[in-house]
Design an enzyme around this catalytic site. Structure first.
Site: not given
Length: 483
Positions: A229-231, A234
């Site tokens: 997922v994006d978190t 990143a």
């Protein structure tokens, strides 16, 4: 030697970066918005996942992926796609912080025996955004759809599965699984009983594979990594490691840090997530960050946050004794859901706009320092803090953050860190498959270009301001942080 790609499917768009496998240098990139329509102009909570594939294809147009050897997928967190036994979507994906699910979250908390029971079970307490809560909403409001649900995937799981040609095997990663509400980062295993508690029936869940594992290879020989997922993507793209924390300045705030083990927090203040490397990402959130600044700017009749920042810098550290407890929407850290903000220390000489502006910045940052201290109090090492969000560039934030946080502050230059993290994961899986990389050691890519701010001589002053905030908080809300 070679090139890999990372794609990030956010709520609004798909962005693709093509990177050098060895250095991580971005060579090419593509972008396309999702073809979403919302009659009220807002972002719908129900999304046909085919829209993600359409924008992916558009972003990759023009031969962008020519020569790419592996792809990693990052996608929005908290989206859940219910599939029937044939692999078709039962209904549109449930995405975002869907407010329709707030009652379902409360129901689930009660059904398992309270917040502590959930924290013990999976490291997080259900909120409206969590997939497990969306399943409860589905069971209560669309029982026919719930009854036809046989498989549960998240956004990155579904995209990886589609890229691989919809194989029998479906996979996910630790990072994505840890945010579902039915997988425990502490035990590394699913809680199928919680799926049944929410949905009213069992459903097939994707296999959780390791950070450097490949989900599969396309018939054309393109390797697809685990995805996340994006978190977590990143964080991987930024190059976070032990001793690093991230403070994210949105309307609300969040603090997360890399830690070698899962933290059990009976109060639910700490959400225990897994990262994309095999470590853990404990997270503490606040309800009031940039909304504190926006409210202050409106009160003072200022047009934007840049003007508020300029005004705040005309004051001095400590804001002439003004202390703002920024609990404008109630607060989650500390747990004061029904309180309001407090402005203390009012004296005639302090009643100037620049002092109120300064107090707003200091109050926001001290609230986030409280969240940092929750993690530090559990043994999480914080040597370096990455400050994210547009407000991180404000001079008043940069002037105060290092001394109030008591650590070096890093402000990364804007970049597509989630897509870069997905590409780095692809490079890792590719290297492991070729026998050139250790499955436990990710590729060493260039760090994010960033501005580095040190507490320096201001540390003592900043800590005095911080102590003043703590004193007012303790006097106003005694015992808000229980030992």
């Amino acid at each position: 030697m070679g090139i890999v790609a990372g794609l990030d499917s956010s709520p609004d768009f798909t962005r693709i970066v093509v990177c050098d496998t060895d250095t991580g240098a971005v060579l090419k990139q593509g972008y396309a918005p999702h073809p979403l329509e919302s009659p009220d102009g807002g972002r719908p909570s129900d999304v046909d996942p085919q829209a993600w594939l359409l924008s992916l294809g558009e972003a990759a147009a023009g031969g962008l992926l020519e020569g790419v050897q592996a792809i990693g997928v990052s996608a929005q967190a908290n989206a859940v796609i219910p599939l029937d036994a044939q692999g078709n979507t039962v209904r549109p994906a449930l995405t975002g912080g869907d407010k329709r699910a707030q009652v379902a979250a409360a129901d689930l908390i009660d059904a398992l025996g309270g917040r502590e029971a959930w924290a013990q079970a999976v490291g997080c307490v259900p909120q409206a955004a969590h997939p497990v809560t969306k399943l409860r909403w589905l069971a209560k409001n669309e029982p026919d759809a719930a009854a036809r649900t046989a498989v549960l995937l998240q956004a990155h799981d579904w995209l990886v599965w589609q890229l691989l040609g919809r194989p029998v095997r479906r996979t996910t990663d630790r990072g994505g699984a840890s945010g579902t509400g039915y997988w425990s980062a502490a035990t590394g295993s699913y809680r199928p009983d919680l799926v049944e508690l929410a949905l009213g029936r069992q459903a097939m869940l994707p296999e959780v594979i390791g950070p450097s594992d490949a989900a599969g290879t396309t018939p054309e020989g393109l390797l697809i990594s685990a995805g996340t997922v994006d978190t977590m993507a990143a964080a991987f793209g930024l190059g976070l490691g032990l001793g690093d924390a991230v403070v994210s300045l949105g309307a609300s705030g969040s603090v997360m840090a890399v830690h070698p083990e899962a933290l059990h927090d009976p109060s639910g203040t700490i959400t225990t997530l897994a990262d994309a490397t095999g470590m853990h990402l404990p997270v503490v959130t606040t309800l009031n960050a940039v909304r504190t600044l926006r409210g202050t700017a409106e009160l003072l009749g200022l047009p934007d946050l840049e003007t508020l920042s300029d005004l705040a810098l005309k004051s001095t550290p400590g804001a002439h004794g003004l202390v703002l407890l920024p609990y404008l929407e109630g607060e989650r850290t500390p747990a004061l859901p029904h309180t309001a903000g407090t402005l203390a220390g009012l004296r005639r000489e302090a009643m100037k706009p620049e002092h109120l502006a300064r107090a707003a910045f200091e109050g926001m940052l001290c609230g986030l320092a409280d969240a940092l201290d929750v993690l530090r109090g559990r043994g999480v090492e914080v040597r370096r803090i990455f400050l994210l969000g547009p407000a991180a560039a404000l001079p008043a934030v940069q002037a105060s953050a290092p001394s109030l946080f008591g650590a070096q502050v890093v402000v990364p230059q804007p970049a597509d860190y989630a897509a870069i993290g997905a590409a780095r994961q692809a490079a890792w899986a590719l290297g492991v498959s070729q026998g050139t990389l250790d499955p436990h050691v990710p590729p060493a890519w260039q760090g994010a270009a960033a501005q580095v701010l040190e507490p320096g001589e201001e540390l003592a002053v900043g800590q005095a301001v911080r102590q003043q905030f703590v004193s007012v908080r303790e006097q106003t809300h005694p015992g808000a942080f229980r030992a």
